[in-house]
Enzyme design. Structure first.
Site, PDB file in Angstrom:
ATOM      1  N   GLY A  91       0.108  -1.346   0.227  1.00 16.31           N
ATOM      2  CA  GLY A  91       0.188  -0.283  -0.268  1.00 16.31           C
ATOM      3  C   GLY A  91       0.900   1.337  -0.437  1.00 16.31           C
ATOM      4  N   GLY A  92       0.076   2.635   0.542  1.00 13.28           N
ATOM      5  CA  GLY A  92       0.967   3.084   0.561  1.00 13.28           C
ATOM      6  C   GLY A  92       2.365   3.617   1.447  1.00 13.28           C
ATOM      7  N   MET A  93       2.360   2.728   2.309  1.00 13.17           N
ATOM      8  CA  MET A  93       3.258   3.008   3.615  1.00 13.17           C
ATOM      9  C   MET A  93       4.745   1.816   3.207  1.00 13.17           C
ATOM     10  SD  MET A  93       1.871   4.525   7.048  1.00 13.17           S
ATOM     11  CE  MET A  93       0.778   3.786   6.586  1.00 13.17           C
ATOM     12  N   GLY A  94       4.040   0.922   2.025  1.00 17.27           N
ATOM     13  CA  GLY A  94       4.723  -0.087   2.361  1.00 17.27           C
ATOM     14  C   GLY A  94       4.202  -0.893   1.336  1.00 17.27           C
ATOM     15  N   VAL A  96       4.398  -5.593   2.123  1.00 17.19           N
ATOM     16  CA  VAL A  96       4.035  -6.773   3.302  1.00 17.19           C
ATOM     17  C   VAL A  96       4.575  -8.599   2.764  1.00 17.19           C
ATOM     18  CG1 VAL A  96       2.444  -8.144   4.743  1.00 17.19           C
ATOM     19  CG2 VAL A  96       2.659  -5.755   4.333  1.00 17.19           C
ATOM     20  N   ASP A 206      -7.996   0.252  14.388  1.00 20.25           N
ATOM     21  CA  ASP A 206      -8.106  -0.350  13.225  1.00 20.25           C
ATOM     22  C   ASP A 206      -8.774  -1.003  13.261  1.00 20.25           C
ATOM     23  OD1 ASP A 206      -7.779   0.117  10.378  1.00 20.25           O
ATOM     24  OD2 ASP A 206      -6.449  -0.514  10.160  1.00 20.25           O
TER      25      ASP A 206
END
Length: 937
Positions: A91-94, A96, A206
């Site tokens: 995604g936008g931050m990293g 997996v 979350d």
């Protein structure tokens, strides 16, 4: 990116997202003017924001699809000790990845998230390390473990989590076609994990289907305490550092109104998100339909729009769009098919209690929701069992209707109708009182914890770092001052905060709270009550941790008796009490009953829990007892099973793993296998420092054990500072007048004696003896060992009479406190035997020395220096008896072993050589004597 640059970009990002997508580019070009780089950064953040909405739905599991837009890492790339296998989401931050350890420490697969450059500020890294320490302690069967973290070779941070083979909870429920009742039971299990996190002062923030995975055998696992949301602020941490305002991380569809508005977050936010999740699980629809996902729309819908009742929502017909752009239609029939089969049947299931329960969890105002996840789950249990729920108006007609539903046959009997109505009224009143009390208690606890959380909020702290100790101190002070009128709530919070103090090694702060909690519960409930049993258990455990066994034992015995009576002999809480009482008796030196208690606890835990950290704990404790009884052969496989089970369950951060490694190291130390013991102690110390910080009683134990190993190898320079650090830690945390401080002090005294510093060693040994007599008594093995050391010092000073008196006293205590044939008696047997030989009583000495040699041969290999010491001592005794031929092989073997293992200049080696020379002098063999003198020069 500097903090100032980030604030500027963040402000532009929020403003851009509030605008219509079609006009963003022109507006952004005007806002950034000549700063093209700033414009590029904001455009990148907008793209990341849009992409991350999709990524938030992709869990780190085998079934998760690989999302387009990021280059996959090459297969086999190393990240720390892990080898990447394949990408499973980004995604936008990293990104997996599935990965596995490459060094064979353990073979479980893990999920690793690599953080992209630009998100690896010192602030974020500091918060993660702090967060990781908290999350490593969340030992719960329904929480996926955070295992590790670090930095890649190119400077980017990464996070390691337990890899879960499973499906998001909504997909699992639909594919398994679970009924409403089955979904509720599964959901309640997930709630237990969230509640456990809240008890440990951790708010998830979350909660959504992709963060609750269900394994193929139906076990839910809660994910992502800090991996997916790197910027989320923690409500409890050991050190909370103020930060600049950042984007509010959340998944809008499941975010609470206070999250959307950027208000302080409490456990009530998780209650809300769970309400949204349950709404979707039961009705097949989300409560809100967001379209553009702009901040303006999100706030308008989430904060201003009332959700439709779930029972009504199933009647919707909506158009859906999948991640790959395919559209479809969701009809009442499609929604109902995997649930209750028919829309009307599903509607009847949801109408009433379940509508009210879900909507109560989702109320806009945090204070009007359930006061805790536990209360939310309890209301679902009451619904499942046909009991009144607190989410509905408390009317007589409602409660009576519930009673009739549960007692249809009885109510149908006309002749008993009046009697049943009377009985029902009594039951209703009692239920009402109990439910009201439970509700009020939960509300008070939740409100109190919320206030403690607020103290840690950066706005409340006003730029000052807030430590965990300060949070606890603030809470303890307010419990005493503000909750005088709510004794049940007061007792619960005192017990909770007291245990947290204890986990940090702050026993003097913990004990007063636990004592007050016990007294309040006794006053409220009487003597025979499970809450009283819990308080007795917790207080006894804390006293035992502080080594105050005299006061700990009666409380632990009383707790065990209550739990046996109220819960039975095979309950896990009964096993906990058995285990703690055994540990207290072990510290007391009362070994005979310990093994039976531990075997009973282990049997219960194996039967009830299977592979579990409590089982590993019992294996370790039983191993320690068998080792103390001298049965090293039986102890070692128990330690190794405990270590293997801990590694399998939680990897390198398993709670208690450092202790298990320490104990196996002690076994190897006692066997004289220093090459095996030293790395075990170093690994345990490194692990404990990583998980517990720099000051904790477990750190002190690990330091002492490593120092003992180094001392046995005559590495005094390395051992001495470790002893002193261990003593300083426990003096600060436990107090000067503590048995454990005295034990470590006696060990330091032995080192100084072996170094030749008689004055300092004697002072420390006498100080240790006084404390041990005061805390453990004259009849304890630790006291006896201290007497043996003082006897050696007296003998060296020429006071043989005092030395003999001390040694006889020590031996008497050791024979009482250890089982017959225990190897720990051998050192005192040797010291007394040698002294008697020198004082002209070799006939008495011979029996003692033969016993010592036999005991050591049970434990040590023939080439171990402990065997050499015993052989040389017995040989010297036989020389005094003029049995030269019998003495010679013992003296030669003893000297040869000591010289090889401890060096020619060691005290033991020097004494062994002197005995051998005396033999050859008295037996008329000067040539052999000369040969040994020459070899030693």
């Amino acid at each position: 990116m500097t903090p100032e640059r980030w604030r500027q970009a963040k402000a532009l990002l929020e403003a851009a997202l509030a605008r219509d997508p079609d006009g963003r580019a022109a507006w952004l070009a005007d806002a950034c003017k000549e700063d093209a780089l700033l414009r590029e950064e904001v455009e990148s953040l907008i793209a990341s924001y849009e992409e991350d909405r999709d990524f938030m739905e992709a869990p780190a599991v085998a079934s998760a699809p690989s999302l387009g837009g990021a280059a996959p890492a090459p297969e086999g790339r190393m990240v720390g000790p892990y080898r990447l296998i394949r990408e499973i989401g980004h995604g936008g931050m990293g990104t997996v990845f599935m990965a596995a350890r490459a060094d064979d420490q353990y073979r479980k697969r893990v999920a690793i998230k690599l953080v992209r450059r630009g998100m690896d500020s010192e602030q974020i890294l500091a918060r993660f390390r702090n967060e990781r320490q908290i999350l490593a302690s969340l030992d719960h069967p329904n929480i996926a473990r955070l295992l590790d973290g670090g930095t890649t070779d190119d400077g980017l941070p990464y996070f390691v989590m337990e890899y879960i083979e499973g499906q998001p909870i909504d997909r699992f429920c639909d594919e398994q076609r679970l009924s409403t009742t089955e979904r509720l039971r599964l959901f309640r299990t997930a709630c237990s994990a969230v509640h456990f996190a809240h008890q440990n002062l951790v708010v998830h923030r979350d909660l959504k289907p992709s963060n609750i995975l269900v394994t193929p055998d139906g076990v839910p696992k809660l994910l992502d305490f800090g991996i997916a949301k790197l910027l989320k602020p923690e409500l409890y941490a050991q050190t909370l550092t103020p930060t600049v305002t950042t984007l509010r991380p959340m998944t809008p569809d499941y975010a609470s109104p206070e999250q959307v508005k950027g208000l302080p977050i409490t456990t009530a936010s998780d209650v809300y998100s769970l309400g949204v999740l349950l709404y979707e699980l039961l009705s097949g629809h989300r409560p809100y339909q967001l379209k553009s996902y702009t901040p303006v729309e999100i706030e308008k819908v989430i904060c201003g729009q009332e959700p439709e009742r779930p029972s009504a929502a199933i009647g919707r017909t909506v158009t859906t769009q999948s991640a790959d752009g395919m559209t479809g239609t969701l009809t009442p029939e499609i929604v109902s098919r995997p649930r209750e089969g028919q829309p009307e049947r599903l509607r009847r299931k949801l109408k009433g209690d379940l509508d009210n329960i879900i909507l109560m969890a989702m109320r806009k105002e945090p204070g009007r929701r359930y006061t805790s996840v536990e209360q939310f789950s309890e209301d679902l249990r009451r619904h499942l069992e046909g009991l009144p729920v607190i989410a509905r108006k408390d009317t007589f007609a409602y409660r009576a209707g519930k009673f009739v539903t549960r007692n249809k046959v009885a109510v149908g009997v006309a002749l008993a109708f009046v009697l049943l109505v009377a009985v029902s009224l009594v039951v209703i009143v009692r239920q009402s009182v109990r439910a009201a009390r439970e509700r009020d208690k939960a509300q008070q606890v939740s409100q109190f914890l919320t206030e403690i959380f607020k103290f840690s909020d950066p706005n409340e702290a006003r730029g000052r770092a807030v430590t965990a100790r300060e949070i606890l101190d603030k809470g303890a002070e307010r419990i005493e001052r503000e909750l005088q009128g709510q004794p049940e709530v007061q007792a619960t919070l005192m017990d909770t905060i007291g245990l947290v103090y204890g986990s940090l090694g702050l026993y003097d702060s913990a004990l007063p709270l636990l004592e007050k909690s016990l007294q309040i519960r006794r006053d409220l409930f009487g003597e025979e009550n499970l809450e009283v049993a819990k308080s007795l258990n917790d207080l006894g455990w804390m006293l035992a941790e502080k080594r105050n066994i005299t006061e700990a034992e009666p409380r632990l015995r009383e707790a065990l008796a209550l739990r046996r009576k109220l819960l039975g002999n095979e309950h896990v809480d009964t096993a906990e009490s058995l285990n703690l009482l055994a540990l207290a008796l072990y510290e007391k030196g009362d070994l005979p009953p310990v093994e039976a208690l531990q075997r009973e606890a282990l049997a219960i835990r194996r039967k009830r829990l299977g592979e579990h950290m409590s089982v590993a704990q019992s294996l370790n404790n039983l191993g320690l007892t068998l080792q103390s009884e001298g049965d090293y052969q039986a102890a070692e496989p128990l330690y190794r099973e405990a270590i293997a089970m801990a590694h399998k369950l939680f990897g390198d951060t398993a709670p208690g793993l450092g202790t298990y490694l320490n104990n196996l190291g002690l076994l190897k130390l006692n066997q004289g296998d220093y090459a095996a013991a030293e790395p075990l102690f170093r690994e345990a110390l490194a692990m404990d420092r990583k998980l517990l910080g720099s000051e904790h009683p477990s750190i002190a134990v690990a330091l002492n054990n490593l120092a003992e190993t180094l001392r046995e190898q005559s590495n005094y320079a390395a051992a001495e500072p470790l002893y002193r650090e261990a003593i300083a830690i426990d003096r600060k945390l436990i107090g000067e007048e503590s048995s454990i401080v005295a034990i470590f002090t006696n060990n330091l005294a032995r080192l100084l004696y072996e170094k030749g510093d008689s004055a300092a060693s004697g002072q420390l040994a006498r100080q240790a003896l006084a404390t041990l007599r005061k805390t453990l008594g004259d009849e304890h093995q630790r006291t006896a060992r201290c007497l043996t050391l003082l006897a050696q010092m007296s003998q060296e000073k020429g006071d043989a009479a005092t030395a003999e008196q001390l040694l006889r006293q020590s031996l008497e205590v050791l024979r009482k406190s250890y089982p017959q044939g225990h190897p720990n008696i051998a050192p005192t047997l040797i010291e007394l035997g040698v002294l008697l030989t020198e004082r002209g009583a070799p006939q008495e000495a011979e029996g003692l020395l033969r016993e010592a040699l036999a005991l050591r041969r049970k434990v040590f290999a023939e080439d171990n220096w402990n065997i050499g010491e015993a052989e040389s001592a017995l040989g010297g005794c036989l020389v005094a008896l003029h049995r030269f031929e019998e003495a010679e092989p013992l003296l030669v073997e003893g000297y040869t072993t000591l010289k090889a293992k401890r060096g020619d200049a060691d005290k033991q080696t020097v004494r062994a050589r002197a005995r051998l020379l005396r033999l050859y002098s008295l037996s008329g063999k000067p040539d052999k004597a000369a040969a040994y003198r020459a070899a030693s020069n």
